[in-house]
Design a protein around this motif. Structure first.
Motif, PDB file in Angstrom:
ATOM      1  N   GLN A  13       4.824  14.339  38.626  1.00 56.01           N
ATOM      2  CA  GLN A  13       4.627  14.250  37.103  1.00 56.01           C
ATOM      3  C   GLN A  13       4.284  12.665  37.116  1.00 56.01           C
ATOM      4  O   GLN A  13       4.889  11.775  37.562  1.00 56.01           O
ATOM      5  N   ARG A  17      10.027  11.730  32.933  1.00 59.02           N
ATOM      6  CA  ARG A  17      11.411  11.893  33.242  1.00 59.02           C
ATOM      7  C   ARG A  17      11.645  12.312  34.732  1.00 59.02           C
ATOM      8  O   ARG A  17      12.655  11.911  35.140  1.00 59.02           O
ATOM      9  N   ARG A  55       0.189  15.908  34.417  1.00 59.01           N
ATOM     10  CA  ARG A  55       1.139  16.275  33.414  1.00 59.01           C
ATOM     11  C   ARG A  55       1.970  17.346  34.121  1.00 59.01           C
ATOM     12  O   ARG A  55       1.608  18.090  34.772  1.00 59.01           O
ATOM     13  N   ASP A  56       3.513  17.479  33.937  1.00 62.18           N
ATOM     14  CA  ASP A  56       4.206  18.378  34.717  1.00 62.18           C
ATOM     15  C   ASP A  56       3.917  19.874  34.164  1.00 62.18           C
ATOM     16  O   ASP A  56       3.861  20.567  35.126  1.00 62.18           O
ATOM     17  N   ASP A  57       3.327  19.957  33.151  1.00 66.41           N
ATOM     18  CA  ASP A  57       2.819  21.434  32.638  1.00 66.41           C
ATOM     19  C   ASP A  57       1.591  22.144  33.651  1.00 66.41           C
ATOM     20  O   ASP A  57       1.522  22.958  33.657  1.00 66.41           O
ATOM     21  N   ASN A  76      12.254  24.694  34.332  1.00 63.05           N
ATOM     22  CA  ASN A  76      12.014  25.199  32.950  1.00 63.05           C
ATOM     23  C   ASN A  76      10.822  25.620  32.848  1.00 63.05           C
ATOM     24  O   ASN A  76      10.094  26.761  32.320  1.00 63.05           O
ATOM     25  N   SER A 173      19.995  17.435  27.225  1.00 60.35           N
ATOM     26  CA  SER A 173      20.748  17.227  28.489  1.00 60.35           C
ATOM     27  C   SER A 173      22.127  16.272  27.920  1.00 60.35           C
ATOM     28  O   SER A 173      23.237  16.677  28.092  1.00 60.35           O
ATOM     29  N   THR A 174      21.907  14.992  27.168  1.00 63.09           N
ATOM     30  CA  THR A 174      23.276  14.628  26.290  1.00 63.09           C
ATOM     31  C   THR A 174      23.569  15.359  25.502  1.00 63.09           C
ATOM     32  O   THR A 174      24.993  15.096  24.987  1.00 63.09           O
ATOM     33  N   GLY A 175      22.749  15.814  24.475  1.00 63.72           N
ATOM     34  CA  GLY A 175      23.132  16.386  23.254  1.00 63.72           C
ATOM     35  C   GLY A 175      22.733  15.426  22.305  1.00 63.72           C
ATOM     36  O   GLY A 175      23.033  15.843  20.980  1.00 63.72           O
ATOM     37  N   THR A 177      20.280  14.241  20.865  1.00 62.93           N
ATOM     38  CA  THR A 177      18.904  14.417  19.908  1.00 62.93           C
ATOM     39  C   THR A 177      19.491  15.686  19.138  1.00 62.93           C
ATOM     40  O   THR A 177      19.098  15.281  17.736  1.00 62.93           O
TER      41      THR A 177
HETATM   42  O1  PRT Z   1       3.634  14.280  29.816  1.00 58.60           O
HETATM   43  P1  PRT Z   1       4.118  15.278  30.339  1.00 58.60           P
HETATM   44  O2  PRT Z   1       3.838  16.751  30.034  1.00 58.60           O
HETATM   45  O3  PRT Z   1       4.268  15.386  31.963  1.00 58.60           O
HETATM   46  O4  PRT Z   1       5.961  15.446  30.035  1.00 58.60           O
HETATM   47  P2  PRT Z   1       6.805  15.945  28.917  1.00 58.60           P
HETATM   48  O5  PRT Z   1       6.959  15.320  27.928  1.00 58.60           O
HETATM   49  O6  PRT Z   1       6.430  17.548  28.984  1.00 58.60           O
HETATM   50  O7  PRT Z   1       8.185  16.089  29.995  1.00 58.60           O
HETATM   51  P3  PRT Z   1       9.478  15.074  29.923  1.00 58.60           P
HETATM   52  O8  PRT Z   1       9.135  13.837  30.755  1.00 58.60           O
HETATM   53  O9  PRT Z   1       9.987  14.777  28.607  1.00 58.60           O
HETATM   54  O10 PRT Z   1      10.467  16.079  30.887  1.00 58.60           O
HETATM   55  C1  PRT Z   1      10.009  16.446  32.202  1.00 58.60           C
HETATM   56  C2  PRT Z   1      11.172  17.448  32.732  1.00 58.60           C
HETATM   57  O11 PRT Z   1      12.147  16.714  32.560  1.00 58.60           O
HETATM   58  C3  PRT Z   1      11.308  18.611  31.742  1.00 58.60           C
HETATM   59  O12 PRT Z   1      10.432  19.702  32.121  1.00 58.60           O
HETATM   60  C4  PRT Z   1      12.776  18.988  32.422  1.00 58.60           C
HETATM   61  O13 PRT Z   1      12.684  19.771  33.610  1.00 58.60           O
HETATM   62  C5  PRT Z   1      13.344  17.628  32.621  1.00 58.60           C
HETATM   63  N1  PRT Z   1      14.451  16.937  31.822  1.00 58.60           N
HETATM   64  C6  PRT Z   1      15.810  16.737  31.837  1.00 58.60           C
HETATM   65  C7  PRT Z   1      14.060  16.885  30.386  1.00 58.60           C
HETATM   66  C8  PRT Z   1      15.492  16.532  29.785  1.00 58.60           C
HETATM   67  N2  PRT Z   1      16.229  16.326  30.770  1.00 58.60           N
HETATM   68  C9  PRT Z   1      15.404  16.180  28.284  1.00 58.60           C
HETATM   69  N3  PRT Z   1      16.564  15.879  27.879  1.00 58.60           N
HETATM   70  N4  PRT Z   1      12.978  17.197  29.531  1.00 58.60           N
HETATM   71  C10 PRT Z   1      12.826  16.573  28.056  1.00 58.60           C
HETATM   72  N5  PRT Z   1      14.383  16.316  27.734  1.00 58.60           N
HETATM   73  C11 PRT Z   1      14.186  16.029  26.028  1.00 58.60           C
HETATM   74  C12 PRT Z   1      14.323  17.582  25.135  1.00 58.60           C
HETATM   75  O14 PRT Z   1      13.293  18.100  24.952  1.00 58.60           O
HETATM   76  C13 PRT Z   1      14.899  16.850  23.902  1.00 58.60           C
HETATM   77  O15 PRT Z   1      13.797  16.349  22.969  1.00 58.60           O
HETATM   78  O16 PRT Z   1      14.926  15.376  25.591  1.00 58.60           O
HETATM   79  C14 PRT Z   1      15.691  15.769  24.257  1.00 58.60           C
HETATM   80  C15 PRT Z   1      16.858  15.955  24.602  1.00 58.60           C
HETATM   81  O17 PRT Z   1      17.934  14.979  25.452  1.00 58.60           O
HETATM   82  P4  PRT Z   1      19.227  14.701  24.980  1.00 58.60           P
HETATM   83  O18 PRT Z   1      19.645  13.654  26.079  1.00 58.60           O
HETATM   84  O19 PRT Z   1      19.221  13.988  23.739  1.00 58.60           O
HETATM   85  O20 PRT Z   1      20.246  15.955  24.846  1.00 58.60           O
END
Ligand code: PRT
Ligand code: ZN
Length: 226
Positions: A13, A17, A55-57, A76, A173-175, A177
Motif C-alpha cells: 500500500q 494504515r 492503492r490497497d484496492d 477484507n 478497530s477501536t470503535g 468512529t
Molecule cells: O488509499 P488506499 O485505498 O490505499 O487506502 P484506504 O483508505 O482504502 O485504506 P486504509 O489505509 O484506511 O486501510 C487499509 C487497510 O487497513 C484496510 O483495508 C484494513 O484491512 C486495515 N484496517 C485496520 C483498517 C482499520 N483498521 C480501520 N480502522 N481500515 C480502515 N479503518 C477505518 C474504518 O473504515 C473506519 O472509518 O477506521 C475507522 C474505524 O476505526 P476505529 O478505530 O474508530 O474503530
C-alpha cells in the motif's frame, strides 16, 4: 541486478494504515532498498526483490494480472475482490500465502443509537450502507435475509444520519468512529488482518526459492515479536 524475470515484484500500500508496518516488515526481513525517482517503486539492493506502491484496492488485481508476484493487503480487501471476481464468473488468481500480525480490524454491522437489533433477521427489508457489498451480500444470503445493499466508496458512517441507509457494515478497530457517529457495533461479519497473497500461476525456480526464503524470514520476524 539480475534479470527482470527473476526479480520478485511485491505490491504494498502506497500510503495508508498498512504502509509503515509492511515496509518495516521488509526491512526486518533484511531488505535494503533504494527509492525510485517516481516514488512508485523501491529496488532491493541485497535481494532480487522490488516493491511497487499502489492503492490497497489495486493489489489483488496486480497479482491477478501477474504484474506482481506477491502483495500485502487486508483480508477484507482480498475477500471482497475474490467474491467480486466470482460474481463475474472470473476465477480469482490469488492465493493467501500467510497472515501477518498487523492491520487487525473487523467488518461489522453497526446500528444507530436507539435502534433495536437482535440478529441478522433485524436487517430484513432494510438498507445497509457499505464499501464491501460482496461480503455483505454473502452474509445476508447465508442467513436468508433480504436487504438492500447501498454501496458507497467512503464515509459510510454518516449514511444513516443522511437518511441513505438504516444500518451500516464497516471496518472497526477501536470503535471510536462508531461512537462519534452515534452508532453501536451489533455483529461482526468478518475478522481481518494483513496477509500476503501470491499467484497460483507457477513461477521460476529462482523466484519460488526467494518466496520461500521471504516467508521463512517473515515467520522468524513474527516469532520474535510474540
Ligand atoms: O488509499 P488506499 O485505498 O490505499 O487506502 P484506504 O483508505 O482504502 O485504506 P486504509 O489505509 O484506511 O486501510 C487499509 C487497510 O487497513 C484496510 O483495508 C484494513 O484491512 C486495515 N484496517 C485496520 C483498517 C482499520 N483498521 C480501520 N480502522 N481500515 C480502515 N479503518 C477505518 C474504518 O473504515 C473506519 O472509518 O477506521 C475507522 C474505524 O476505526 P476505529 O478505530 O474508530 O474503530
Ligand atoms: Zn483502499
Amino acid at each position: 541486478m539480475m534479470d527482470k524475470a527473476t526479480r520478485l515484484k511485491v505490491a504494498l500500500q502506497k500510503s495508508g494504515r498498512l504502509t509503515d508496518n509492511s515496509l518495516d516488515l521488509m526491512v526486518r526481513c533484511g531488505l535494503k532498498y533504494s527509492r525510485g525517482k517516481d516514488q512508485l517503486m523501491c529496488y532491493g539492493e541485497n535481494m532480487p526483490l522490488d516493491l511497487l506502491f499502489v492503492r490497497d484496492d489495486d493489489i489483488p488485481d496486480l497479482v491477478q494480472q501477474d504484474v506482481c508476484d506477491l502483495g500485502i493487503v487486508g483480508l477484507n480487501v482480498i475477500e471482497e475482490k475474490r467474491l467480486a471476481f466470482q460474481a463475474k464468473g472470473v476465477q480469482p488468481l490469488f492465493d493467501q500465502l500467510m497472515t501477518l500480525d498487523y492491520g487487525k480490524c473487523r467488518l461489522s454491522i453497526a446500528v444507530p443509537d436507539g435502534v433495536e437489533y437482535k440478529d441478522a433477521r433485524s436487517l430484513h427489508g432494510k438498507r445497509i450502507a457499505t464499501t464491501y457489498p460482496n461480503i455483505l451480500a454473502r452474509y445476508l444470503r447465508q442467513r436468508d435475509v433480504q436487504a438492500e445493499i447501498v454501496t458507497l466508496s467512503g464515509a459510510v458512517e454518516i449514511a444513516p444520519r443522511l437518511g441513505r441507509a438504516d444500518f451500516i457494515c464497516d471496518l472497526v478497530s477501536t470503535g471510536s468512529t462508531l461512537l462519534a457517529n452515534h452508532l453501536w457495533e451489533a455483529e461482526t461479519i468478518l475478522e481481518s488482518q494483513a496477509a500476503i497473497i501470491t499467484t497460483p500461476v507457477p513461477v521460476s525456480a529462482e523466484k519460488q526459492d526467494w518466496i520461500h526464503r521471504l516467508t521463512m524470514r517473515i515467520d522468524g520476524v513474527q516469532q520474535v515479536k510474540e
